[in-house]
Design an enzyme around this catalytic site. Structure first.
Site, PDB file in Angstrom:
ATOM      1  N   TYR A   1      10.926  18.317  72.331  1.00 42.16           N
ATOM      2  CA  TYR A   1      10.595  16.832  72.139  1.00 42.16           C
ATOM      3  C   TYR A   1      11.212  16.164  71.235  1.00 42.16           C
ATOM      4  O   TYR A   1      11.834  14.947  71.616  1.00 42.16           O
ATOM      5  CB  TYR A   1       8.984  16.862  71.722  1.00 42.16           C
ATOM      6  CG  TYR A   1       8.453  15.676  71.523  1.00 42.16           C
ATOM      7  CD1 TYR A   1       8.458  14.535  72.253  1.00 42.16           C
ATOM      8  CD2 TYR A   1       8.211  15.297  70.053  1.00 42.16           C
ATOM      9  CE1 TYR A   1       7.756  13.233  71.839  1.00 42.16           C
ATOM     10  CE2 TYR A   1       7.773  13.814  69.586  1.00 42.16           C
ATOM     11  CZ  TYR A   1       7.500  13.091  70.555  1.00 42.16           C
ATOM     12  OH  TYR A   1       7.238  11.778  70.144  1.00 42.16           O
TER      13      TYR A   1
ATOM     14  N   SER B   1      10.760   9.226  67.097  1.00 43.06           N
ATOM     15  CA  SER B   1       9.680   9.899  66.269  1.00 43.06           C
ATOM     16  C   SER B   1      10.414  10.731  65.077  1.00 43.06           C
ATOM     17  O   SER B   1      11.596  10.955  65.031  1.00 43.06           O
ATOM     18  CB  SER B   1       9.210  10.854  67.330  1.00 43.06           C
ATOM     19  OG  SER B   1       8.661  11.908  66.677  1.00 43.06           O
TER      20      SER B   1
HETATM   21  N1  LIG Z   1       1.166   9.173  68.216  1.00 39.38           N
HETATM   22  C1  LIG Z   1       2.317   9.384  67.441  1.00 39.38           C
HETATM   23  O1  LIG Z   1       1.984   9.878  66.287  1.00 39.38           O
HETATM   24  C2  LIG Z   1       3.658   9.348  67.558  1.00 39.38           C
HETATM   25  C3  LIG Z   1       4.559   9.611  66.601  1.00 39.38           C
HETATM   26  C4  LIG Z   1       6.067   9.783  66.892  1.00 39.38           C
HETATM   27  C5  LIG Z   1       6.360   8.985  68.273  1.00 39.38           C
HETATM   28  N2  LIG Z   1       5.458   8.804  69.107  1.00 39.38           N
HETATM   29  C6  LIG Z   1       6.077   8.157  70.333  1.00 39.38           C
HETATM   30  O2  LIG Z   1       5.189   6.940  70.525  1.00 39.38           O
HETATM   31  C7  LIG Z   1       5.330   6.581  72.051  1.00 39.38           C
HETATM   32  C8  LIG Z   1       3.564   6.602  72.238  1.00 39.38           C
HETATM   33  O3  LIG Z   1       2.940   7.464  71.711  1.00 39.38           O
HETATM   34  P1  LIG Z   1       1.566   7.778  71.981  1.00 39.38           P
HETATM   35  O4  LIG Z   1       0.868   8.598  71.016  1.00 39.38           O
HETATM   36  O5  LIG Z   1       0.747   6.335  72.289  1.00 39.38           O
HETATM   37  O6  LIG Z   1       1.419   8.536  73.443  1.00 39.38           O
HETATM   38  P2  LIG Z   1       0.530   8.562  74.558  1.00 39.38           P
HETATM   39  O7  LIG Z   1       0.514   9.567  75.512  1.00 39.38           O
HETATM   40  O8  LIG Z   1      -0.966   8.122  74.271  1.00 39.38           O
HETATM   41  O9  LIG Z   1       1.113   7.305  75.304  1.00 39.38           O
HETATM   42  C9  LIG Z   1       2.403   7.403  76.173  1.00 39.38           C
HETATM   43  C10 LIG Z   1       2.079   6.652  77.518  1.00 39.38           C
HETATM   44  O10 LIG Z   1       3.218   6.799  78.447  1.00 39.38           O
HETATM   45  C11 LIG Z   1       2.935   7.123  79.601  1.00 39.38           C
HETATM   46  N3  LIG Z   1       3.902   7.549  80.325  1.00 39.38           N
HETATM   47  C12 LIG Z   1       4.570   8.985  80.183  1.00 39.38           C
HETATM   48  N4  LIG Z   1       5.422   9.215  80.969  1.00 39.38           N
HETATM   49  C13 LIG Z   1       5.599   7.963  81.710  1.00 39.38           C
HETATM   50  C14 LIG Z   1       6.397   7.855  82.803  1.00 39.38           C
HETATM   51  N5  LIG Z   1       7.318   8.649  83.395  1.00 39.38           N
HETATM   52  N6  LIG Z   1       6.109   6.518  83.468  1.00 39.38           N
HETATM   53  C15 LIG Z   1       5.338   5.754  82.957  1.00 39.38           C
HETATM   54  N7  LIG Z   1       4.541   5.779  81.839  1.00 39.38           N
HETATM   55  C16 LIG Z   1       4.502   7.143  81.316  1.00 39.38           C
HETATM   56  C17 LIG Z   1       1.813   7.986  79.414  1.00 39.38           C
HETATM   57  O11 LIG Z   1       0.819   7.879  80.658  1.00 39.38           O
HETATM   58  C18 LIG Z   1       1.066   7.555  77.971  1.00 39.38           C
HETATM   59  O12 LIG Z   1      -0.120   6.307  78.643  1.00 39.38           O
HETATM   60  C19 LIG Z   1       5.420   7.867  72.666  1.00 39.38           C
HETATM   61  O13 LIG Z   1       6.788   7.758  72.779  1.00 39.38           O
HETATM   62  C20 LIG Z   1       5.774   8.948  71.585  1.00 39.38           C
HETATM   63  O14 LIG Z   1       6.727   9.983  71.846  1.00 39.38           O
HETATM   64  C21 LIG Z   1       4.161   8.741  68.934  1.00 39.38           C
END
Ligand SMILES: NC(=O)c1ccc[n+]([C@@H]2O[C@H](COP(=O)([O-])OP(=O)(O)OC[C@H]3O[C@@H](n4cnc5c(N)ncnc54)[C@H](O)[C@@H]3O)[C@@H](O)[C@H]2O)c1
Length: 319
Positions: free
Chosen positions: A150, A126
């Site tokens: 985070y 991130s």
């Molecule tokens: N959306 C953004 O703008 C953004 C920006 C930077 C980084 N990220 C990273 O990208 C990734 C995806 O983000 P997103 O926005 O799709 O988030 P999201 O919350 O929609 O997706 C993450 C998924 O991981 C699952 N999860 C969490 N803990 C878990 C565990 N212990 N075991 C199994 N599954 C688990 C959740 O149920 C969820 O469905 C994450 O790692 C997030 O930190 C997202």
């Protein structure tokens, strides 16, 4: 085609990625535990698009449940690790659960990747690792002063990944995503809360007089970047995946007003301390080494997002 494991497959980015991987002909094993950070029904909706696809296998499991996953999966070529607890502000309220899911979770997925003889590991990191670094953020900036727990869990995971790459020769690609948006975006994200508030005529809360800047990146560009990373192997490399064109939050609100056709009622509040004042990706490394080229402008992206939001308005308001 080869097998790919995608953790966090029921999430926003994971579900879009799986859709594209299936289109490209990959066999995908998706893992997700429907973490309680936001309502499971959103994730069920994301997963519905994937569930009956022949090349897709879903395992409802926690990434920390190594024994179960080891029993269920025989081998894999690639692991794309996106499962995490997201959310900057909430990580300050419940820091231990973030460390547990994001750091110990990553170690568990790494151990699994080794046991399954994976030959590539891609990690969803991130922009929040950059914290107080100078903009535009470059991959060689120190990234040692994140503003939130985070961000700290993501940076810690990146560093641990280095140790795995170094000791076991596991090729690792780290992708630092910058504020991703588009259809099925997480309901806790500002763009979703703003769209809902504007549509319903409810007051929306905007921090720092709307002057905070975010490098908004459309979901199809992020998925394209992940798939490009999949096609090139590095022993250990970090890449920014952003648009490289940050905008002030107030501009996002004006675009939402334009496409929704209603005016926002705004309440300004002071920026929470852990929120970054600005994110801005230098994407020259990803362009050069991955061939990454973001295509969707903020106008087009917000228009597409609003189209999806309004086409699914009943469901979006009910969930
Ligand atoms: N959306 C953004 O703008 C953004 C920006 C930077 C980084 N990220 C990273 O990208 C990734 C995806 O983000 P997103 O926005 O799709 O988030 P999201 O919350 O929609 O997706 C993450 C998924 O991981 C699952 N999860 C969490 N803990 C878990 C565990 N212990 N075991 C199994 N599954 C688990 C959740 O149920 C969820 O469905 C994450 O790692 C997030 O930190 C997202």
């Amino acid at each position: 085609m080869s097998d790919i494991i995608v953790t966090g497959c029921a999430g926003f980015i994971g579900s879009h990625l799986c859709e594209s991987l299936l289109k490209e002909g990959y066999q995908v094993i998706g893992i997700d535990n429907f973490d309680s950070y936001y309502d499971r029904r959103f994730k069920e909706r994301n997963l519905a698009i994937l569930r009956d696809r022949k090349q897709f296998e879903f395992l409802e499991a926690d990434i920390r449940d190594f024994d179960y996953l080891r029993r269920k999966i025989r081998n894999t070529e690639v692991v794309i690790h996106l499962a995490a607890r997201p959310g900057v502000r909430s990580s300050m309220k419940d820091p231990k659960s973030y460390a547990d899911a994001n750091i110990l979770g990553t170690i568990s997925v790494l151990e699994l990747a080794l046991k399954l003889n994976a030959n590539q590991f891609i990690f969803g990191s991130s922009s929040s690792v950059y914290g107080l670094d100078e903009v535009p953020f470059r991959e060689d900036s120190p990234a040692d002063r994140p503003l939130s727990v985070y961000g700290g869990t993501k940076r810690a995971s990146e560093i641990i990944l280095h140790a795995y790459s170094y000791n076991y020769g596991l090729p690792v690609t780290i992708l630092r995503f910058f504020t991703v948006y588009g259809p099925r975006v997480r309901p806790d994200m500002a763009i979703y809360k703003f769209a809902k508030g504007i549509f319903l005529g409810e007051e929306i809360t905007v921090y720092g007089e709307g002057k905070l800047k975010r490098d908004y990146t459309y979901i199809s560009d992020i998925v394209d970047g992940i798939i490009k990373a999949l096609r090139r192997k590095f022993s250990y490399e970090i890449f920014n995946l952003g648009s490289g064109r940050p905008i002030e939050i107030i501009r996002l609100i004006r675009l939402l007003e334009r496409y929704i056709g209603r005016e926002a009622r705004i309440r300004f509040e002071e920026k929470p301390r852990e929120d970054m004042p600005e994110t801005y990706a230098d994407i020259s490394k990803a362009k050069k080494l991955l061939g990454y080229e973001p295509k969707v402008s903020i106008e087009e992206g917000v228009r597409k997002f609003v189209k999806w939001f309004l086409n699914n308005i009943e469901e979006n308001l009910r969930l």
